[in-house]
Write an enzyme that holds these catalytic residues in place. Structure first.
Site, PDB file in Angstrom:
ATOM      1  N   ASP A 313       4.194   6.081  -4.903  1.00 21.18           N
ATOM      2  CA  ASP A 313       4.447   5.697  -4.038  1.00 21.18           C
ATOM      3  C   ASP A 313       5.919   5.921  -3.732  1.00 21.18           C
ATOM      4  O   ASP A 313       7.129   5.671  -2.721  1.00 21.18           O
ATOM      5  CB  ASP A 313       5.116   5.185  -5.587  1.00 21.18           C
ATOM      6  CG  ASP A 313       4.539   4.868  -6.739  1.00 21.18           C
ATOM      7  OD1 ASP A 313       4.513   3.312  -6.091  1.00 21.18           O
ATOM      8  OD2 ASP A 313       4.527   4.580  -8.096  1.00 21.18           O
ATOM      9  N   TYR A 397       8.115  -1.159 -11.776  1.00 23.48           N
ATOM     10  CA  TYR A 397       7.765   0.469 -12.714  1.00 23.48           C
ATOM     11  C   TYR A 397       9.829   1.117 -11.365  1.00 23.48           C
ATOM     12  O   TYR A 397      10.028   1.131 -10.560  1.00 23.48           O
ATOM     13  CB  TYR A 397       7.273   0.623 -12.239  1.00 23.48           C
ATOM     14  CG  TYR A 397       6.294   1.683 -13.313  1.00 23.48           C
ATOM     15  CD1 TYR A 397       6.745   1.265 -14.557  1.00 23.48           C
ATOM     16  CD2 TYR A 397       6.987   2.846 -14.167  1.00 23.48           C
ATOM     17  CE1 TYR A 397       6.552   1.736 -15.477  1.00 23.48           C
ATOM     18  CE2 TYR A 397       6.859   3.910 -14.647  1.00 23.48           C
ATOM     19  CZ  TYR A 397       6.116   3.243 -15.790  1.00 23.48           C
ATOM     20  OH  TYR A 397       5.729   3.622 -16.428  1.00 23.48           O
TER      21      TYR A 397
HETATM   22 CO    CO Z   1       2.877   3.758 -16.814  1.00 25.19          CO
END
Ligand code: CO
Length: 660
Positions: A313, A397
């Site tokens: 990420d 997320y």
């Molecule tokens: Co997770």
């Protein structure tokens, strides 16, 4: 000076002089972009992955005198729309020229936020994808969501040599619906991110002839879609009637005995520079630079094409690029000082993220206490911590990064992870080997989030050494007649290979970073201990296509001699990376790391088999580490905390002064 409304004279704060480590200003980014556009002459085809501060060498930074002129330079990575490879180099902002530029044909830029929606649009415009969607009985393409994932380094027809997104698909039942409750299984699209050409539509269900049904029960978290909420608790206000105790000037913070500079980059997000603690009138350096320099999320199922879910990420999307503006009273409670962050868009235009960094002060609970049972006197002190934080949203997320500085000299990093678990569809009620069915027909696969902190240490100066501390019990016998003995055995880690280390619970292992040129009042080297409560056992096979690219996860500790160009533990160019030019390769040279300027790398993270409780949005879980003084101070650094009683506190009984 100017008269204020009440007639008094107020002093305008002087403009804050630039420091060599200050992030690039909007003007500087715009200037760098102009220089790059002039240099490359590609017009709108020139795409800017990164324009970022080129940090001057350490001698320049350490020798800087406040207010003195500062030479400014930017690092850049740019590419040409429709073509492979990147140019990487430096721009001298004072001379107005590109001073270094290297074309790297095999390097691939990270995804820019602007490209996300273009990838989705390309997939949706493809007739093969439209047919696959229709085949699943979905008639509204506007309710289909195509998430672009970086494609990793896997063999895939037509993918070699290109910059590829591999997409996964969900659908909404209506506009505000949580689409992650409705995964569309077995349909993936490979998109060329340079040309936005669709390379392949992989309709795995078409081949097998059987669809996993799309689970369509709405499961939402948006308050407007939920039925009522529980009774709110009574207000809990953080009140600082005289304001907070820290002072922020530009990017510099001074608080209690601490001082530091806050930086930020599109790739790493928060950066701490030049963290020092003043004791007895002497400012003592601890960290030259600290950041979370990489992270990877490997998913653990061999089913379908979910092996492709293995994202870096930071290196592939940019932790800082995806930072959010923080909201007072929601993200941040109390007396907050926000810093804006200036990054840039894909054309190099400055892009401001307002209130991206939150600075505040928190009560950290009891600091120390003692009741003398003979005199019946009590001394009690509370401690505070300074918090520097930011929040990043990567697709489904949220990563919430918190650096804490405690009054006792401890530095802590905490990652709070929340957001929506990544979902896939499964046959409702069928046994699941590699995940948890979190709602009927919705599975969350097992995965890990493994971060790597890059800690450029300077404990009492640059010459530092890492010492491994293992606890051992001598065998019961002459030296240990009662079998009670145990002790800590210290071993300096002298070279890079010797310093590739893992945690060892059986030895209660920890590491400390010491300065052997500086002694405390009992003759020991001053130091900081690295506490590693969040070390994770990796399960990616190191020989596999994902394991090869994530070498940093296989040791919890690595130590390297400082090199300005060894910045990211999995490599400088992560998109489609091979794993070359990364921590395993650097440390294979086995350079000495004793009594020298070292960088400590700590891998840590979360091991995550999703729970039902993590759906539809996950209550935050945490991981992190601490740097804790060991022999750095000559005694309890909090012994001089004044006796204080918080007068706003109320009890059901009068307890008198809490401190005596
Ligand atoms: Co997770």
């Amino acid at each position: 000076m100017a008269p204020a409304q009440d007639g008094s004279i107020v002093t305008q704060p002087a403009p804050i002089a630039l420091h060599p480590l200050d992030p690039l200003t909007a003007d500087e980014i715009a200037r760098a972009a102009r220089i790059l556009h002039d240099h490359f002459g590609l017009g709108a085809a020139l795409q800017v992955e990164t324009i970022d501060l080129a940090e001057p060498d350490k001698a320049t930074v350490r020798g800087h005198v406040a207010g003195a002129p500062v030479a400014r330079a930017a690092r850049f990575t740019v590419y040409r729309r429709g073509a492979a490879g990147v140019w990487a180099g430096w721009v001298d902002l004072d001379a107005g020229a590109v001073t270094v530029s290297k074309f790297l044909p095999d390097a691939r830029p990270m995804f820019s936020p602007e490209e996300f929606m273009q990838i989705e649009a390309a997939a949706k415009a493809d007739p093969r994808f439209q047919e696959a969607i229709r085949r699943r009985g979905i008639d509204r393409m506007d309710l289909v969501c195509v998430d672009p994932w970086t494609a990793g380094n896997f063999p895939g027809e037509g993918e070699a040599g290109r910059r590829v997104a591999y997409t996964f698909v969900w659908r909404r039942a209506f506009e505000l619906d949580n689409y992650y409750a409705h995964p569309v299984e077995g349909l993936n699209v490979a998109v060329d991110v340079d040309t936005f050409a669709v390379i392949r539509v992989d309709d795995h269900a078409a081949a097998s002839g059987s669809f996993v049904p799309v689970p369509m029960t709405p499961i939402n978290y948006d308050a407007d879609l939920l039925q009522g909420s529980r009774q709110p608790l009574k207000p809990l206000d953080v009140v600082q009637p005289d304001g907070p105790s820290f002072v922020v000037a530009g990017n510099r913070i001074v608080w209690d005995n601490w001082d530091l500079r806050v930086g930020f980059s599109g790739r790493e997000g928060l950066i701490l520079h030049q963290v020092g603690y003043t004791v007895g009138g002497e400012r003592r350096p601890i960290l030259y630079r600290a950041s979370i320099a990489e992270m990877v999320v490997p998913y653990g199922t061999p089913e379908g094409v979910h092996y492709r879910k293995n994202v870096f990420d930071s290196g592939e999307y940019g932790f800082g690029k995806l930072a959010q503006s923080l909201k007072l009273g929601c993200d941040c409670l109390g007396h907050i000082h926000y810093l804006d962050v200036v990054l840039h868009d894909i054309l190099g235009n400055p892009r401001v993220i307002p209130s991206a960094i939150c600075i505040h002060e928190e009560d950290a609970g009891l600091a120390w206490k003692h009741f003398d049972f003979r005199t019946e006197r009590t001394e009690t002190r509370r401690m505070r911590r300074l918090v520097v934080s930011s929040i990043t949203t990567v697709g489904n997320y949220e990563y919430c990064s918190y650096w804490y500085l405690y009054q006792d000299g401890t530095i802590e990093f905490e990652m709070k992870a929340t957001g929506i678990i990544n979902t896939a569809a499964c046959i409702p009620g069928a046994p699941q080997e590699y995940g948890t069915e979190v709602a009927p027909g919705v599975i969350g696969h097992i995965h890990q989030h493994i971060f790597c902190a890059r800690l450029d240490m300077e404990v009492d100066g640059p010459a530092n050494t890492v010492v491994e501390c293992d606890t051992v019990a001598p065998p019961m016998g002459p030296g240990n007649p009662m079998g009670n003995a145990f002790k800590v055995v210290e071993r300096p880690l002298t070279t890079e290979l010797a310093a590739r280390r893992r945690v060892d619970f059986e030895r209660m292992r920890y590491w400390k970073v010491v300065n052997r040129q500086r002694r405390n009042h009992v003759g020991g080297a001053t130091g900081f201990k690295l506490e590693t409560p969040s070390a994770v056992q990796p399960y990616l096979d190191p020989a596999g296509p994902s394991g090869r690219r994530a070498g940093f996860i296989y040791n919890h500790l690595w130590v390297t001699p400082y090199r300005a160009d060894e910045r990211y533990p999995a490599g400088e160019f992560m998109n489609h990376s091979t794993g070359a030019d990364a921590l395993p390769g650097w440390t294979a040279r086995d350079r000495p790391v004793e009594d020298t300027d070292i960088v400590v790398w700590h891998s840590f993270g979360l091991h995550h088999l999703p729970r039902l409780e993590d759906h539809p949005v996950q209550p935050r879980v945490t991981c992190g580490f601490k740097l804790m003084p060991v022999g750095f101070f000559d005694g309890n650094p909090l012994i001089d905390l004044p006796r204080e009683t918080n007068r706003s506190s109320k009890g059901n009984q009068s307890a008198g002064s809490c401190c005596v």
